[in-house]
Each structure stands twice: as C-alpha cells, then as structure tokens.
Design a protein around this motif. Sequence first.
Motif, PDB file in Angstrom:
ATOM      1  N   ASN A 150     -17.118  -8.391  32.322  1.00 22.40           N
ATOM      2  CA  ASN A 150     -17.020  -9.416  33.362  1.00 22.40           C
ATOM      3  C   ASN A 150     -15.735 -10.235  33.206  1.00 22.40           C
ATOM      4  OD1 ASN A 150     -20.509  -9.783  32.899  1.00 22.40           O
ATOM      5  ND2 ASN A 150     -19.552  -8.856  34.690  1.00 22.40           N
ATOM      6  N   ALA A 151     -15.398 -10.585  31.974  1.00 21.95           N
ATOM      7  CA  ALA A 151     -14.184 -11.349  31.716  1.00 21.95           C
ATOM      8  C   ALA A 151     -12.954 -10.545  32.134  1.00 21.95           C
ATOM      9  CB  ALA A 151     -14.105 -11.725  30.242  1.00 21.95           C
ATOM     10  N   ARG A 152     -12.976  -9.259  31.816  1.00 18.43           N
ATOM     11  CA  ARG A 152     -11.858  -8.395  32.210  1.00 18.43           C
ATOM     12  C   ARG A 152     -11.700  -8.372  33.732  1.00 18.43           C
ATOM     13  NH1 ARG A 152     -12.217  -2.123  30.706  1.00 18.43           N
ATOM     14  NH2 ARG A 152     -14.011  -2.310  32.112  1.00 18.43           N
ATOM     15  N   THR A 153     -12.798  -8.275  34.433  1.00 16.21           N
ATOM     16  CA  THR A 153     -12.749  -8.256  35.901  1.00 16.21           C
ATOM     17  C   THR A 153     -12.128  -9.525  36.449  1.00 16.21           C
ATOM     18  OG1 THR A 153     -14.701  -6.826  35.988  1.00 16.21           O
ATOM     19  CG2 THR A 153     -14.141  -8.053  37.978  1.00 16.21           C
ATOM     20  N   ARG A 154     -12.495 -10.664  35.876  1.00 14.46           N
ATOM     21  CA  ARG A 154     -11.963 -11.939  36.340  1.00 14.46           C
ATOM     22  C   ARG A 154     -10.453 -12.042  36.079  1.00 14.46           C
ATOM     23  NH1 ARG A 154     -15.672 -15.875  37.498  1.00 14.46           N
ATOM     24  NH2 ARG A 154     -14.191 -17.519  36.968  1.00 14.46           N
ATOM     25  N   ILE A 155     -10.030 -11.575  34.927  1.00 12.54           N
ATOM     26  CA  ILE A 155      -8.601 -11.633  34.587  1.00 12.54           C
ATOM     27  C   ILE A 155      -7.802 -10.716  35.506  1.00 12.54           C
ATOM     28  CG2 ILE A 155      -6.897 -11.135  32.803  1.00 12.54           C
ATOM     29  CD1 ILE A 155      -9.012 -11.985  30.738  1.00 12.54           C
ATOM     30  N   VAL A 156      -8.294  -9.502  35.732  1.00  9.25           N
ATOM     31  CA  VAL A 156      -7.609  -8.557  36.619  1.00  9.25           C
ATOM     32  C   VAL A 156      -7.472  -9.145  38.015  1.00  9.25           C
ATOM     33  CG1 VAL A 156      -7.839  -6.338  37.810  1.00  9.25           C
ATOM     34  CG2 VAL A 156      -8.220  -6.476  35.340  1.00  9.25           C
ATOM     35  N   ALA A 157      -8.546  -9.745  38.517  1.00  7.54           N
ATOM     36  CA  ALA A 157      -8.525 -10.331  39.854  1.00  7.54           C
ATOM     37  C   ALA A 157      -7.529 -11.485  39.938  1.00  7.54           C
ATOM     38  CB  ALA A 157      -9.921 -10.805  40.241  1.00  7.54           C
ATOM     39  N   ALA A 158      -7.476 -12.298  38.887  1.00  6.97           N
ATOM     40  CA  ALA A 158      -6.565 -13.442  38.880  1.00  6.97           C
ATOM     41  C   ALA A 158      -5.111 -12.984  38.896  1.00  6.97           C
ATOM     42  CB  ALA A 158      -6.836 -14.317  37.655  1.00  6.97           C
ATOM     43  N   ASN A 215      -3.880 -10.075  40.036  1.00  7.44           N
ATOM     44  CA  ASN A 215      -3.536  -9.427  41.305  1.00  7.44           C
ATOM     45  C   ASN A 215      -3.491 -10.408  42.470  1.00  7.44           C
ATOM     46  OD1 ASN A 215      -3.315  -6.911  40.078  1.00  7.44           O
ATOM     47  ND2 ASN A 215      -5.476  -6.396  40.428  1.00  7.44           N
ATOM     48  N   ALA A 216      -4.095 -11.570  42.291  1.00 10.43           N
ATOM     49  CA  ALA A 216      -4.079 -12.564  43.371  1.00 10.43           C
ATOM     50  C   ALA A 216      -2.791 -13.366  43.413  1.00 10.43           C
ATOM     51  CB  ALA A 216      -5.265 -13.511  43.211  1.00 10.43           C
ATOM     52  N   VAL A 217      -2.007 -13.322  42.342  1.00 12.24           N
ATOM     53  CA  VAL A 217      -0.803 -14.138  42.266  1.00 12.24           C
ATOM     54  C   VAL A 217       0.310 -13.601  43.162  1.00 12.24           C
ATOM     55  CG1 VAL A 217       0.991 -14.998  40.715  1.00 12.24           C
ATOM     56  CG2 VAL A 217      -1.369 -14.905  39.944  1.00 12.24           C
ATOM     57  N   GLY A 218       0.363 -12.274  43.336  1.00 11.43           N
ATOM     58  CA  GLY A 218       1.403 -11.690  44.172  1.00 11.43           C
ATOM     59  C   GLY A 218       2.731 -11.533  43.482  1.00 11.43           C
ATOM     60  N   ILE A 219       2.707 -11.182  42.194  1.00  9.96           N
ATOM     61  CA  ILE A 219       3.935 -10.932  41.455  1.00  9.96           C
ATOM     62  C   ILE A 219       4.166  -9.430  41.365  1.00  9.96           C
ATOM     63  CG2 ILE A 219       3.858 -13.070  40.129  1.00  9.96           C
ATOM     64  CD1 ILE A 219       2.538 -11.563  37.857  1.00  9.96           C
ATOM     65  N   CYS A 220       5.272  -9.027  40.735  1.00  9.17           N
ATOM     66  CA  CYS A 220       5.613  -7.612  40.690  1.00  9.17           C
ATOM     67  C   CYS A 220       4.898  -6.883  39.547  1.00  9.17           C
ATOM     68  CB  CYS A 220       7.117  -7.433  40.563  1.00  9.17           C
ATOM     69  SG  CYS A 220       7.831  -8.267  39.140  1.00  9.17           S
ATOM     70  N   VAL A 221       3.687  -7.323  39.243  1.00  7.64           N
ATOM     71  CA  VAL A 221       2.850  -6.669  38.242  1.00  7.64           C
ATOM     72  C   VAL A 221       1.458  -6.500  38.838  1.00  7.64           C
ATOM     73  CG1 VAL A 221       1.753  -6.900  35.975  1.00  7.64           C
ATOM     74  CG2 VAL A 221       4.120  -7.636  36.284  1.00  7.64           C
ATOM     75  N   VAL A 222       0.890  -5.313  38.667  1.00  4.95           N
ATOM     76  CA  VAL A 222      -0.490  -5.080  39.092  1.00  4.95           C
ATOM     77  C   VAL A 222      -1.340  -4.851  37.849  1.00  4.95           C
ATOM     78  CG1 VAL A 222       0.064  -4.179  41.370  1.00  4.95           C
ATOM     79  CG2 VAL A 222      -0.005  -2.616  39.430  1.00  4.95           C
ATOM     80  N   ALA A 223      -2.573  -5.327  37.910  1.00  6.54           N
ATOM     81  CA  ALA A 223      -3.492  -5.204  36.782  1.00  6.54           C
ATOM     82  C   ALA A 223      -4.652  -4.306  37.167  1.00  6.54           C
ATOM     83  CB  ALA A 223      -4.004  -6.583  36.367  1.00  6.54           C
ATOM     84  N   SER A 224      -5.163  -3.575  36.176  1.00  7.52           N
ATOM     85  CA  SER A 224      -6.316  -2.703  36.398  1.00  7.52           C
ATOM     86  C   SER A 224      -7.100  -2.581  35.104  1.00  7.52           C
ATOM     87  CB  SER A 224      -5.876  -1.316  36.882  1.00  7.52           C
ATOM     88  OG  SER A 224      -5.039  -0.690  35.918  1.00  7.52           O
ATOM     89  N   ALA A 225      -8.345  -2.176  35.216  1.00 10.74           N
ATOM     90  CA  ALA A 225      -9.178  -1.981  34.034  1.00 10.74           C
ATOM     91  C   ALA A 225      -8.749  -0.716  33.298  1.00 10.74           C
ATOM     92  CB  ALA A 225     -10.646  -1.885  34.435  1.00 10.74           C
ATOM     93  N   GLY A 226      -8.607  -0.846  31.977  1.00  3.84           N
ATOM     94  CA  GLY A 226      -8.247   0.319  31.174  1.00  3.84           C
ATOM     95  C   GLY A 226      -9.453   1.173  30.842  1.00  3.84           C
ATOM     96  N   GLU A 227      -9.247   2.217  30.103  1.00  8.73           N
ATOM     97  CA  GLU A 227     -10.326   3.138  29.753  1.00  8.73           C
ATOM     98  C   GLU A 227     -11.278   2.525  28.738  1.00  8.73           C
ATOM     99  OE1 GLU A 227      -8.616   6.779  28.461  1.00  8.73           O
ATOM    100  OE2 GLU A 227      -7.757   7.275  30.418  1.00  8.73           O
ATOM    101  N   GLY A 228     -10.741   1.793  27.795  1.00  9.94           N
ATOM    102  CA  GLY A 228     -11.579   1.203  26.768  1.00  9.94           C
ATOM    103  C   GLY A 228     -12.226  -0.085  27.220  1.00  9.94           C
ATOM    104  N   ASN A 229     -13.288  -0.470  26.552  1.00 10.09           N
ATOM    105  CA  ASN A 229     -13.977  -1.719  26.879  1.00 10.09           C
ATOM    106  C   ASN A 229     -13.058  -2.908  26.605  1.00 10.09           C
ATOM    107  OD1 ASN A 229     -16.136  -3.398  27.624  1.00 10.09           O
ATOM    108  ND2 ASN A 229     -16.698  -3.690  25.460  1.00 10.09           N
TER     109      ASN A 229
END
Length: 495
Positions: free
Chosen positions: A140-148, A150-164
């Motif tokens: 859940n924490a990872r999901t919140r960080i990824v969403a935050a 990607n919401a900024v609109g910078i030249c970096v995209v975040a996604s969930a990795g394979e590991g927990n």
Amino acid sequence: MINFDTIPASLRVPGAYIEIDGSMASLDTVGQPSMLLVGLKRNTGEAVANEIVLVASLTDAVKKAGEGSMLAAMAKRYYAITPLMQVFILPLAAPVTGNAATAMMTITSMPDETEVFSFYLAGELIEVSILVADGQSISNARTRIVAAINAVGICVVASAGEGNGEIVLECIHNGSFGNDIGLSVVSVPSGMELDIEGFSGGTLVPDLIGANGLGAIFDNDESGYLYSVSRYIALGLNDAATLSSFHIESQRRYAPPIQSGFRIFTAFSGDYEGAIAYGADKNFEHVTCICMNNGITSIWDAAAIVAASAAPELFNNPVKSLEGVALKGLKSGTKWTFEQQNALLFSGLSLVQKSRDGTSSIKRLISMYLHRPDDSLDDAYLDINTTEVMERIRYEQRLGAIMRFTGKAAAKSDENYRPGLPIVTLDTLRAYLLTLYKDTLMREYGWVQEYEHYKNTLVIEQDPTNASRFNYIDQPVILSPFYILAGKAQFRKEV
C-alpha cells in the motif's frame, strides 16, 4: 537649403506642406528581451521538433512541449521566476535509441506511526503520508509513493517493481543526462526503512543537431525570437556535441554581418574531478555553466533557473556584478571548498552559493572561455558580462549611425558645405562616436570609462578603395563587475 523626402523642389501649387519625420524621436530602442528554452519534447507535445516557436504562457509551453518532458520542466522553472521576457522554445526530438536512466527505491519495513515520507526527485519536493492504520502494508505504501511521483508531472515515471516494496523510477527520455537526476531523502517516518539506488544506466549522448543544422534553424526562424535586441538561451542539454553546436552558432551570430548574438546558460552536476575535466576541454565565450556538487536539481531545471534569474539582471545592467542574485528553487548540493571554488573558476565553471536555509544564489557567473587559439591562457572574456556589454555597445553605435546617416553622402572633410546638406564627413563621424561614448555609454548608462583614452585612440578613415565607406577603430574601456576587495590593515598601538 533644407532637403525634403516627399515635398518636391519643383512644387508651385500654393499651400502649406509639412512632412512628419519620426526618425529622431525614438526613445525606447531596446524593447523587450527574449528567452529561448531549449530541451527535449515528448511525442505528446504539439510543437514541431527543431523549430523555434513563441509561447504565450506556461500552459501553452507545456502543451507544446508535452507534459513531463524536459522542456516542460524548464518552462515551469522559468515562469516561476520571471514573466517579463518574451518566451520561445526550441523543442528537440527525444532520442529513440539508447537507454533511459533508472533508479530504485525499496521499502523494507513500515513506520511505527502515520507520518510523512518526503524526498527530492529531479529537484521537486515530494511528500507522501505513510499510513499504518487499518493494516496498511508495504504494498500500500508503495502504491501511494508511485501515485505521488506520477502526479507531479516531472520527467520521471514511477512503477511497482517485481519485488515487494520495490519502486522503479525511470527517466522519460533516453540518454546519459538522466544519470544526473537527483534523488535525495529529506525525512523518513520513524521505523520505516528503505534502500535507495540513484539514477544510472542512461546511455546515448544525444547528437541531436549539428552546427549546420542549428544554423539552419536560426536562419529559417520566423518566430520573432531574433528580432529582439537582447537574446538569451537556457540550454537543457550539456553534452559536448550540443554545447559545441550552440557555441559555433553563437560565434557566427555575434560576428558581422549578422551581429545578433546571444548568451547561453547551462549547468553541470557531478563531483570535483568530473567538473574540472568537464570545463577543461571547452572554450566558449558566450556560454556560462554553473557547477553543482551533485546537485538535487536537474541540469535542465538549473539552466532554466539561472537563465530566468540572471538574464533580466544582465539586460538591465550588463556590467553589474551578479553576485547575490537569488536562484529560486535551485538545490545545488554540497558546498565546494574555497580551494575548489577558485580552481573551478579557472576551469570555466561558474559558482553558486548555498545559504544555511538551503536557498541558493549566484556567486559568480563566468564564461567557458579559457584560452587563445595557441592554447595560451586568456581572460579577455572571463565574466559573461563582457560579451553582453560589448554587444550592447555595438548595438548603440549601429542604431545611432543608422538613424543619423542613412541616405547621406560621404565626404572626407567639410569643404564649407552649407548647413542642411545630407553630407557625412570624418569629423561628423568622430563627433558622433565621441558624443555617444561620453554622454550615453559613460554618463547615462555607466558602461564605460576613460573618455580621454577613448578620444585619443579613436581612428577614423575614408576607405582608400571605396569612397562610400568609412572605417574606424575604437577602444572602449568597459567597466567590470565588482567581485573582490583586498585590503591590508596595518594597525598601530600609538602614533
């Protein structure tokens, strides 16, 4: 006899005929300065690559560059500082080969209580509430960080990795410049543990436009950028090929017959050894590059911040020191030592200063010019002010000459011509240049000094092979920005 432009000498019809001539009435001959932001666009950007285009606002700039692109990020930084220049963008197509730089954040344990996790990413402060109520998990924490992110609109995209708990961060654009994206933790909730791997793996130094291609872009430009008297460029790329292309074009446009140059602002981020090596092999008199010690702010954001902050100051007074000019939003990294700062200034790299509250300002902006063609050291163009003030002086000389002498005849000396005849002589030109120097450039603007030296060294001649041409050589003594005060206190116990 007075010469008229539209009232013929052969006129015999009775009446009162009066010409209106505004050639001597102009007061504002400088106009509004122009800023060109140069960086990578996204395919979603509506602007055509490799064409300069005027932008009306930040929203328009982001729309044309593509949300999340390097160029859109530069526009956001620029508009956060000054809205007073006319803004243009030069979108460059992003490389399709090579690899994008990536980074990794891995959450290994959750916090004891609900707190805020804050960190800088590409110069943007991101804050995320990490919840522990209701059985919140690492996922859940990872999901919140990824969403935050990607919401900024910078030249970096975040996604969930394979590991927990793994969060993969990837630069939107391919290229080695992505390796310089800053990732720095500000605060971590008590009990929360995470590992961070900085950006790396970006490959392909972009060879986006050669010198000839860049020349064609400017020669074919119809956006209006080149119409401005004072032009500045924020260059989001700092690789050798791109810098060399802009350097060559800056020299071409600075010299006759174009005489329409520009100052270029870019940035470097890295360690001391890398900085010295970066500056040592360059020799660019129209380029200034600030040097960040592994800064948090990306190099493209830094270029936009410095350009937006320094260009208005240069435009208002090209000889004044730029020390202390605030750099809003710049996170410059660890402070250089005094010895390192001095060495960097001998390597063509400019300095910023960092206050205890984390804010940054200009320490000294120099050009990247270091040596003559024979490799002997040369400080003729040390401060970026030099090329700026010389171009402004040339503009004043050219504009005044055009206003006064267009449509005149050339004579070597005054042979007792009656007043009012459109004739220019050596004495006419000499008086014009001396008056301009003394009354405007020195007394009014405060750009030059040593009038007697200027007067005594001014040489004017009528060309021996072209009677329609006058030649002159002058030696303006320009003011320098004040940066250093040295003193020696010889104290006494009695006198």
